[in-house]
Design an enzyme around this catalytic site. Sequence first.
Site, PDB file in Angstrom:
ATOM      1  N   GLU A 167     -10.152  -0.951  -9.993  1.00  0.00           N
ATOM      2  CA  GLU A 167     -11.405  -1.098  -9.087  1.00  0.00           C
ATOM      3  C   GLU A 167     -12.537  -0.362  -9.276  1.00  0.00           C
ATOM      4  O   GLU A 167     -12.578   0.782 -10.011  1.00  0.00           O
ATOM      5  CB  GLU A 167     -10.862  -0.699  -7.786  1.00  0.00           C
ATOM      6  CG  GLU A 167     -12.012  -0.963  -6.633  1.00  0.00           C
ATOM      7  CD  GLU A 167     -11.419  -0.308  -5.265  1.00  0.00           C
ATOM      8  OE1 GLU A 167     -10.135  -0.397  -4.933  1.00  0.00           O
ATOM      9  OE2 GLU A 167     -12.240   0.062  -4.368  1.00  0.00           O
ATOM     10  N   ASP A 202      -6.460   2.687  -8.210  1.00  0.00           N
ATOM     11  CA  ASP A 202      -7.817   2.595  -7.610  1.00  0.00           C
ATOM     12  C   ASP A 202      -8.227   4.046  -7.852  1.00  0.00           C
ATOM     13  O   ASP A 202      -8.388   5.100  -7.104  1.00  0.00           O
ATOM     14  CB  ASP A 202      -7.465   2.694  -6.100  1.00  0.00           C
ATOM     15  CG  ASP A 202      -8.803   2.717  -5.287  1.00  0.00           C
ATOM     16  OD1 ASP A 202      -8.857   2.417  -3.844  1.00  0.00           O
ATOM     17  OD2 ASP A 202      -9.817   2.921  -5.942  1.00  0.00           O
ATOM     18  N   ASP A 220      -0.740  -1.687  -4.116  1.00  0.00           N
ATOM     19  CA  ASP A 220      -1.841  -1.915  -3.664  1.00  0.00           C
ATOM     20  C   ASP A 220      -2.760  -0.458  -3.640  1.00  0.00           C
ATOM     21  O   ASP A 220      -2.327   0.367  -2.898  1.00  0.00           O
ATOM     22  CB  ASP A 220      -1.969  -2.644  -2.329  1.00  0.00           C
ATOM     23  CG  ASP A 220      -3.274  -3.316  -2.045  1.00  0.00           C
ATOM     24  OD1 ASP A 220      -3.573  -3.332  -0.899  1.00  0.00           O
ATOM     25  OD2 ASP A 220      -4.081  -3.417  -2.983  1.00  0.00           O
ATOM     26  N   GLY A 280      -9.751  -9.986   2.341  1.00  0.00           N
ATOM     27  CA  GLY A 280      -9.654 -11.294   2.555  1.00  0.00           C
ATOM     28  C   GLY A 280      -9.802 -11.833   4.130  1.00  0.00           C
ATOM     29  O   GLY A 280     -10.296 -12.768   4.445  1.00  0.00           O
ATOM     30  N   SER A 308       1.081  -1.198  -0.220  1.00  0.00           N
ATOM     31  CA  SER A 308       0.025   0.077   0.266  1.00  0.00           C
ATOM     32  C   SER A 308       0.980   1.329   0.117  1.00  0.00           C
ATOM     33  O   SER A 308       1.950   1.130   0.512  1.00  0.00           O
ATOM     34  CB  SER A 308      -0.903  -0.042   1.154  1.00  0.00           C
ATOM     35  OG  SER A 308      -0.159   0.360   2.241  1.00  0.00           O
ATOM     36  N   HIS A 344     -12.433  -3.907   3.912  1.00  0.00           N
ATOM     37  CA  HIS A 344     -11.124  -4.136   4.569  1.00  0.00           C
ATOM     38  C   HIS A 344     -11.404  -4.158   6.020  1.00  0.00           C
ATOM     39  O   HIS A 344     -12.201  -3.578   6.787  1.00  0.00           O
ATOM     40  CB  HIS A 344     -10.468  -2.789   4.284  1.00  0.00           C
ATOM     41  CG  HIS A 344      -9.879  -2.809   2.833  1.00  0.00           C
ATOM     42  ND1 HIS A 344      -9.997  -1.812   2.002  1.00  0.00           N
ATOM     43  CD2 HIS A 344      -9.259  -3.774   1.937  1.00  0.00           C
ATOM     44  CE1 HIS A 344      -9.625  -1.905   0.971  1.00  0.00           C
ATOM     45  NE2 HIS A 344      -9.066  -3.168   0.792  1.00  0.00           N
ATOM     46  N   GLY A 345     -10.391  -4.979   6.431  1.00  0.00           N
ATOM     47  CA  GLY A 345     -10.114  -5.062   8.071  1.00  0.00           C
ATOM     48  C   GLY A 345     -11.103  -6.241   8.552  1.00  0.00           C
ATOM     49  O   GLY A 345     -11.765  -6.868   7.841  1.00  0.00           O
ATOM     50  N   VAL A 405      -5.091 -10.376   1.398  1.00  0.00           N
ATOM     51  CA  VAL A 405      -5.119 -10.549   2.788  1.00  0.00           C
ATOM     52  C   VAL A 405      -4.009  -9.533   3.493  1.00  0.00           C
ATOM     53  O   VAL A 405      -2.980  -9.682   3.202  1.00  0.00           O
ATOM     54  CB  VAL A 405      -4.712 -11.861   3.117  1.00  0.00           C
ATOM     55  CG1 VAL A 405      -4.857 -12.281   4.738  1.00  0.00           C
ATOM     56  CG2 VAL A 405      -5.966 -12.738   2.593  1.00  0.00           C
ATOM     57  N   ASN A 406      -4.381  -8.735   4.371  1.00  0.00           N
ATOM     58  CA  ASN A 406      -3.432  -7.941   5.191  1.00  0.00           C
ATOM     59  C   ASN A 406      -3.681  -8.155   6.686  1.00  0.00           C
ATOM     60  O   ASN A 406      -2.865  -8.637   7.570  1.00  0.00           O
ATOM     61  CB  ASN A 406      -3.202  -6.785   4.624  1.00  0.00           C
ATOM     62  CG  ASN A 406      -2.111  -5.771   5.328  1.00  0.00           C
ATOM     63  OD1 ASN A 406      -1.267  -6.287   5.854  1.00  0.00           O
ATOM     64  ND2 ASN A 406      -2.227  -4.511   5.229  1.00  0.00           N
TER      65      ASN A 406
END
Length: 287
Positions: A135, A105, A84, A209, A49, A177-178, A230-231
């Site tokens: 996106e 984005d 990202d 994810g 990111s 997200h999150g 996934v983060n």
Amino acid sequence: MLTSASEMLKKARAGKYAVGQFNINNLEWTKAILLTAQECNSPVILGVSEGAGKYMCGFETVAAMVAAMDKSLGITVPVALHLDHGSYEACYKCIKAGFTSIMFDGSHFPIDENVAKTTELVNAAHNLGLSIEAEVGAIGGEEDGVIGKGECADPAECKMIADLGVDFLAAGIGNIHGVYPDNWEGLSFETLEAVNKAVGEMPLVLHGGTGIPDDMITKAISLGVAKINVNTECQLVFAEATRGYVEAGKDKQGKGFDPRKLLAPGVEAIKAKVKEKMELFGSVNKA
Ligand code: G3H
Ligand code: ZN
């Protein structure tokens, strides 16, 4: 082996599995993910990111670190280094820095500006052999200050953007997200089916994810998702393992305070999580 994400995602889409994008936050994250991908003989995408890029002292530093580690660790599986949720400006910085893939984005721009900027970046990326993700429909939640509304994408807009030549597309389908709230209503498979129909064989991307139930992941892959990001989940397991080490007083035993020891439990936790996801996504032995 550093490469764009195009071929690995085309293979994944055709083979009905998904490639994990695991965001990197520092050297330890990068090492854990690369070694796990090699061990699982799995392609992998390292997501960066803008905030993480800044934290790691700039995109050039990240690109140099990843290229050097890819070589020094003897990584032979396909690895994409991917910006990202990139802004227009960050996309050009990462193209220059040596990334192999970018995400523009543009979901917060009016669609005509999104189209114009995406077209320009598709040409810039493809001229240099990079892959590009776009996106449509802002992803919900908060990621590095990027706050989305959790929209469901318009299939017609998805086709419009896909027709610009992007390599893979992130379509909002109620993903966030999150950590998902308890009242989360789940993924909109109705939207995913409509988007999948609209964009043909275009590999689709599932952001957010973390915490999506396995059965939803499997269904999303069956409906065209070929990249899953996934983060947060890796960050949570790293923090939990590190906390356990400190709460057990291990940092006070001998040279337990040595960062190579202090960070080790977290690194092992990330490796275990990445392996778990690669098995769930079906990318093991698909290198
Ligand atoms: O772009 C990155 C991913 O969408 C991260 O999502 O932190 O919810 O796993 P997550
Ligand atoms: Zn995301």
